[in-house]
Design a protein around this motif. Structure first.
Motif, PDB file in Angstrom:
ATOM      1  N   VAL A 110      38.043  -8.045  45.993  1.00 57.59           N
ATOM      2  CA  VAL A 110      37.962  -6.850  45.153  1.00 57.59           C
ATOM      3  C   VAL A 110      38.041  -5.557  45.957  1.00 57.59           C
ATOM      4  O   VAL A 110      38.606  -4.558  45.500  1.00 57.59           O
ATOM      5  N   ALA A 111      37.492  -5.560  47.179  1.00 58.51           N
ATOM      6  CA  ALA A 111      37.339  -4.317  47.941  1.00 58.51           C
ATOM      7  C   ALA A 111      38.640  -3.538  48.160  1.00 58.51           C
ATOM      8  O   ALA A 111      38.685  -2.335  47.879  1.00 58.51           O
ATOM      9  N   PRO A 112      39.730  -4.155  48.663  1.00 58.31           N
ATOM     10  CA  PRO A 112      40.940  -3.351  48.899  1.00 58.31           C
ATOM     11  C   PRO A 112      41.474  -2.684  47.638  1.00 58.31           C
ATOM     12  O   PRO A 112      41.865  -1.510  47.662  1.00 58.31           O
ATOM     13  N   GLY A 113      41.496  -3.432  46.529  1.00 56.84           N
ATOM     14  CA  GLY A 113      41.979  -2.849  45.285  1.00 56.84           C
ATOM     15  C   GLY A 113      41.063  -1.772  44.749  1.00 56.84           C
ATOM     16  O   GLY A 113      41.516  -0.740  44.242  1.00 56.84           O
ATOM     17  N   GLY A 114      39.743  -2.002  44.877  1.00 56.07           N
ATOM     18  CA  GLY A 114      38.801  -0.982  44.430  1.00 56.07           C
ATOM     19  C   GLY A 114      38.925   0.295  45.234  1.00 56.07           C
ATOM     20  O   GLY A 114      38.873   1.406  44.683  1.00 56.07           O
ATOM     21  N   VAL A 115      39.107   0.143  46.541  1.00 58.64           N
ATOM     22  CA  VAL A 115      39.286   1.318  47.407  1.00 58.64           C
ATOM     23  C   VAL A 115      40.591   2.030  47.062  1.00 58.64           C
ATOM     24  O   VAL A 115      40.642   3.272  47.030  1.00 58.64           O
TER      25      VAL A 115
ATOM     26  N   VAL B  91      47.171   4.045  49.853  1.00 55.80           N
ATOM     27  CA  VAL B  91      47.753   2.960  50.647  1.00 55.80           C
ATOM     28  C   VAL B  91      47.029   2.821  51.981  1.00 55.80           C
ATOM     29  O   VAL B  91      46.651   1.708  52.401  1.00 55.80           O
ATOM     30  N   ILE B  92      46.824   3.931  52.673  1.00 55.29           N
ATOM     31  CA  ILE B  92      46.137   3.894  53.965  1.00 55.29           C
ATOM     32  C   ILE B  92      44.715   3.372  53.798  1.00 55.29           C
ATOM     33  O   ILE B  92      44.234   2.552  54.603  1.00 55.29           O
ATOM     34  N   ALA B  93      44.031   3.806  52.747  1.00 54.29           N
ATOM     35  CA  ALA B  93      42.654   3.365  52.514  1.00 54.29           C
ATOM     36  C   ALA B  93      42.588   1.862  52.267  1.00 54.29           C
ATOM     37  O   ALA B  93      41.699   1.167  52.782  1.00 54.29           O
ATOM     38  N   ALA B  94      43.528   1.328  51.470  1.00 56.63           N
ATOM     39  CA  ALA B  94      43.528  -0.105  51.177  1.00 56.63           C
ATOM     40  C   ALA B  94      43.826  -0.925  52.430  1.00 56.63           C
ATOM     41  O   ALA B  94      43.169  -1.946  52.691  1.00 56.63           O
ATOM     42  N   VAL B  95      44.802  -0.482  53.195  1.00 63.65           N
ATOM     43  CA  VAL B  95      45.146  -1.196  54.432  1.00 63.65           C
ATOM     44  C   VAL B  95      43.980  -1.149  55.417  1.00 63.65           C
ATOM     45  O   VAL B  95      43.632  -2.167  56.047  1.00 63.65           O
ATOM     46  N   ALA B  96      43.353   0.020  55.568  1.00 63.51           N
ATOM     47  CA  ALA B  96      42.214   0.146  56.480  1.00 63.51           C
ATOM     48  C   ALA B  96      41.077  -0.766  56.053  1.00 63.51           C
ATOM     49  O   ALA B  96      40.409  -1.390  56.896  1.00 63.51           O
TER      50      ALA B  96
ATOM     51  N   MET C 157      47.197  -4.886  46.770  1.00 63.90           N
ATOM     52  CA  MET C 157      46.095  -5.678  46.237  1.00 63.90           C
ATOM     53  C   MET C 157      46.141  -7.059  46.850  1.00 63.90           C
ATOM     54  O   MET C 157      47.209  -7.577  47.118  1.00 63.90           O
ATOM     55  N   THR C 158      45.002  -7.645  47.068  1.00 62.78           N
ATOM     56  CA  THR C 158      45.002  -8.960  47.666  1.00 62.78           C
ATOM     57  C   THR C 158      45.688  -9.953  46.764  1.00 62.78           C
ATOM     58  O   THR C 158      45.599  -9.884  45.565  1.00 62.78           O
ATOM     59  N   SER C 159      46.386 -10.888  47.371  1.00 65.42           N
ATOM     60  CA  SER C 159      47.071 -11.898  46.589  1.00 65.42           C
ATOM     61  C   SER C 159      46.081 -12.941  46.115  1.00 65.42           C
ATOM     62  O   SER C 159      45.133 -13.279  46.799  1.00 65.42           O
ATOM     63  N   GLU C 160      46.312 -13.480  44.912  1.00 62.43           N
ATOM     64  CA  GLU C 160      45.456 -14.536  44.405  1.00 62.43           C
ATOM     65  C   GLU C 160      45.780 -15.819  45.142  1.00 62.43           C
ATOM     66  O   GLU C 160      46.921 -16.120  45.414  1.00 62.43           O
ATOM     67  N   ARG C 161      44.730 -16.594  45.395  1.00 55.22           N
ATOM     68  CA  ARG C 161      44.913 -17.833  46.129  1.00 55.22           C
ATOM     69  C   ARG C 161      44.463 -18.983  45.257  1.00 55.22           C
ATOM     70  O   ARG C 161      43.275 -19.247  45.128  1.00 55.22           O
ATOM     71  N   PRO C 162      45.406 -19.678  44.640  1.00 54.90           N
ATOM     72  CA  PRO C 162      45.029 -20.703  43.693  1.00 54.90           C
ATOM     73  C   PRO C 162      44.256 -21.866  44.273  1.00 54.90           C
ATOM     74  O   PRO C 162      43.648 -22.618  43.537  1.00 54.90           O
ATOM     75  N   VAL C 163      44.312 -22.049  45.601  1.00 50.65           N
ATOM     76  CA  VAL C 163      43.562 -23.155  46.188  1.00 50.65           C
ATOM     77  C   VAL C 163      42.086 -22.837  46.300  1.00 50.65           C
ATOM     78  O   VAL C 163      41.265 -23.730  46.492  1.00 50.65           O
TER      79      VAL C 163
END
Length: 221
Positions: A34-39, A54-59, A1-7
């Protein structure tokens, strides 16, 4: 999942009105978050296991970076997604379990919560540091008790939002509820951050510091 970026969207703390689009880094930033986690969740529900999700999220995150490169737009946010998704993918692949995809984000959230707590104990609350930099105050706000208390309270609230994330997600992780954990991770990612930023904005928007001698304009000739 994408990391949150507080900045992301921190400049929203300066406006008279809260800018939701700025808070989430623009609607494209929201979609890329949202897209990588949703996928990942969708692939898990369709195929199960750990390889396909895993492959789908990375792709997905690689495609997002490629599109930005082709369009010659800034890739910073998408590159942050590569780091978050890549670390989770390695973790899940080594464990052979899709649920492990979320483990790195627990360490990130926990470390972030500790940093916020340390900033409060040191009387340098993180929200005060950010607002001080954005408004050009530096650390001058620390000499004004009312401003310092407001920033301390806002930082405490933000710390609470990180603890809520862990309180919701860790039980789902230990229950191996991968799909539910993925949905919770999405909801408590950038959307949760935007809501937290809105509350912090309401807490600090009226903070003003009196002018000091060095702040006064030079006398007219």
């Amino acid at each position: 999942m994408t990391s949150e970026r507080p900045v992301v969207g921190a400049s929203s703390l300066l406006g008279e009105d809260f800018d939701w689009a700025e808070a989430i880094g623009g609607w494209r930033g929201m979609a890329e978050s949202v897209a990588p986690g949703g996928v990942f969740v969708t692939a898990f529900l369709v195929w199960g296991g750990f390889r396909a999700p895993v492959i789908a999220a990375v792709a997905t995150v690689l495609v997002m970076v490629l599109v930005r490169l082709i369009q010659r737009t800034p890739v910073t946010q998408a590159l942050g997604g590569i780091f978050g998704v890549g670390l989770g993918a390695i973790w899940a692949w080594r464990a052979g379990d899709a649920t492990e995809f979320f483990v790195p984000s627990f360490f990130y959230t926990g470390g972030y919560a500790v940093a916020l707590l340390v900033s409060m104990l040191a009387r340098w609350p993180a929200v005060g540091i950010v607002v001080g930099l954005l408004r050009g105050w530096g650390g001058r706000w620390r000499r004004h008790p009312s401003a310092a208390r407001r920033f301390q309270a806002a930082t405490g609230f933000y710390l609470a939002t990180q603890l809520v994330k862990l309180a919701v997600q860790l039980p789902l992780y230990f229950a191996s509820a991968t799909a539910a954990l993925g949905v919770a991770k999405l909801a408590l990612g950038l959307p949760w951050f935007a809501v937290a930023l809105f509350v912090i904005w309401r807490m600090v928007r009226n903070v003003e510091l009196p002018e000091e001698p060095e702040d006064l304009p030079p006398p007219k000739e």
